[in-house]
Design an enzyme around this catalytic site. Sequence first.
Site, PDB file in Angstrom:
ATOM      1  N   LYS A   1       4.722  -9.367  -4.048  1.00 36.32           N
ATOM      2  CA  LYS A   1       3.356  -9.196  -4.773  1.00 36.32           C
ATOM      3  C   LYS A   1       2.881  -8.145  -5.293  1.00 36.32           C
ATOM      4  CE  LYS A   1      -1.141 -10.212  -2.814  1.00 36.32           C
ATOM      5  NZ  LYS A   1      -2.104 -10.430  -1.678  1.00 36.32           N
TER       6      LYS A   1
ATOM      7  N   GLU B   1      -9.643 -11.926  -2.426  1.00 41.01           N
ATOM      8  CA  GLU B   1      -9.522 -11.858  -0.939  1.00 41.01           C
ATOM      9  C   GLU B   1     -10.664 -11.416  -0.122  1.00 41.01           C
ATOM     10  OE1 GLU B   1      -5.734  -9.591  -0.564  1.00 41.01           O
ATOM     11  OE2 GLU B   1      -4.693 -11.127  -1.561  1.00 41.01           O
TER      12      GLU B   1
END
Length: 629
Positions: A77, A176
């Site tokens: 990521k 998030e």
Amino acid sequence: MREPSPPADPIIGIDLGTTNSLVAYCFEAGPRVLALTDGTRLLPSAVRYERGVAVAVGADARGRAVEYPLDTVLSSKRLMGRSFAESAAVLGESQCRVVAGIRGLAAFEAGGTTVLPQEAAAEVLRALKRAAQESLGTEVGRAVITVPAYFDLGQREATRDAARLAGIEAVRIVNEPTAAALAYGIGGRRSAQTIAVYDFGGGTFDISILKVIPGDASGAGDLFEVVATAGDTRLGGDDIDSALASELLRTAETAARTAGRSLIPSPRSMQAIRDFAESTKIALSTAESVNIEIDLDGVTLAQTVTRAELERLAAPLVARTIAACGRAIRDSQGIAIDRVVMVGGSTRMPLVCAAVREKFGVEPYTALDPDCVVALGAAVQGAVLEGRRRDVLLLDVIPLSLGIETIGGGVAKLIHRNSSIPTSAREMFSTSVDNQTSVKVHVLQGEREMVADCRSLARFELRGLPAMPAGIPQIEVDFLVDANGVLCVDAIERRSGCRAGVQVVPTYGLTSDEIERMDRAGVEHARVDMHRHRVADLCVHSSLDAKWIREALSRVAADLDGPYREELDTALAEVQRFVGAAQASADAVDADAFQRSKERMDRLSMRLHELAITKSLKSIATAKGTSTP
Ligand code: AMP
């Protein structure tokens, strides 16, 4: 209590993490993290590409990273949507080499192939999709996927590309911390609150400040409005591991030098020392000191690491998170914060809690499981998009300003950071040369003033403009950032009413042709994997069958007629040839022919086994007869 079955085409929530990933679904009773096929819930975001073997994802890949350091992609990521040129500044956990992939995108070299971070992430997403399908008992093709709030549009596009490769439509990309706030806020709170979500994971740090306004009797849902966000997509627990690993390595090198040796750590040792650093860091969240002993290519490092030593190394990194909190507080005009919700594995460090307490002047809220909260929030948003929950309204923001290149290398801001999304901006362009029929536009994201200091997002060309003298065309360009934080561009020439063709070339994302090609390669990949799997199974089963046949032969060889024995030996030898060929290269073996050969051997051996069983029974009966008086 059994959960009611989910509707057809459910929307799952996925937390695609740097270190671990999770999948959740929002049932009528509330959101729940779904179990993986092995019964656990956290899927390590690790993928092993071993030459000639099916791709391994999750615990197997993470657990054997020391054994296969150069074949295992970890923390992919961190390189999502980044160029090779940028990759040097992004500390990763992987030992495998980072190389330039298509159009200069950062890629990993693992198991003899070049793998884009999007492709590695797609493997993780595929595993989560499979787990969700098994758990829900239905096909799954849609998901809400979370990304760090501070991901720029290029990194978000790369995440969507990964989903597409995994056969998942990312119906919404949610930040998030915003997802965490959703999970936090669904407990039926009745008064308005301002919360800060401090999200410190393995690879990224985010701080978001949100207003949570409860719904009213008129039926309006709870409103989650992001006021400000800040962060760093190159800062996480991985960096603390790296700092401790470097310190341990320095100590080992000094010890080796004192002993008159030199230490040049192998990739295996490098991976081992990183794993060691991480487990030491985790242990020091509860213990004051940890005794370690590790063998590095023949040099033994034995010492005690104290929490104070770890904190000395981690302090500058934690200070960077606190500086980002300061930026977010400033952007929210110093709004009073009622609660700081702690998210991400790294918030388990006492040093982190102490720094947050000092900065915000409130006790950090640690009651939510920092591993699960993001996935749970994503699942809630999934239920909202499915239309099953109407009690929540989410207003997210764009984390970095969006602008276009102007003459002289400057950037003109069109959409300012922390604007609520969806949002749009309109800009007029013209031509600088007579009869010019196309205009190039360069879109950038960032807060700085010059192109060189911002991130290039895309270049597009407005084509098919009517020929006119320079400066006469009035080209109106609309930039729209949708609710996912994805950029769309539309352009029209006002005088002629002619709609300009817009061809966007993403700087860090993939073009649709590239996605299609990878998709085809993925299908091909799956086919090759299935073939290898089948050949491996055939090898195991036929070797076992051959072993039993040889054992039976050793007992009844004398009772067999010549032609049958010959036929059996030929069948055994043929199967053995297939096993040998498969060991050299599974790809070169005709699996159908192998299967037929094994079946022939098994059919032929039935007579042999019957004979062997009869003989055994007879000898048991005889033995009983002689021993019975
Ligand atoms: P996440 O991205 O939220 O899964 O967080 C992963 C990061 O949290 C990794 O860097 C882990 O090493 C770190 N982590 C997990 N548990 C702990 C702990 N008890 N103490 C310190 N760091 C932890």
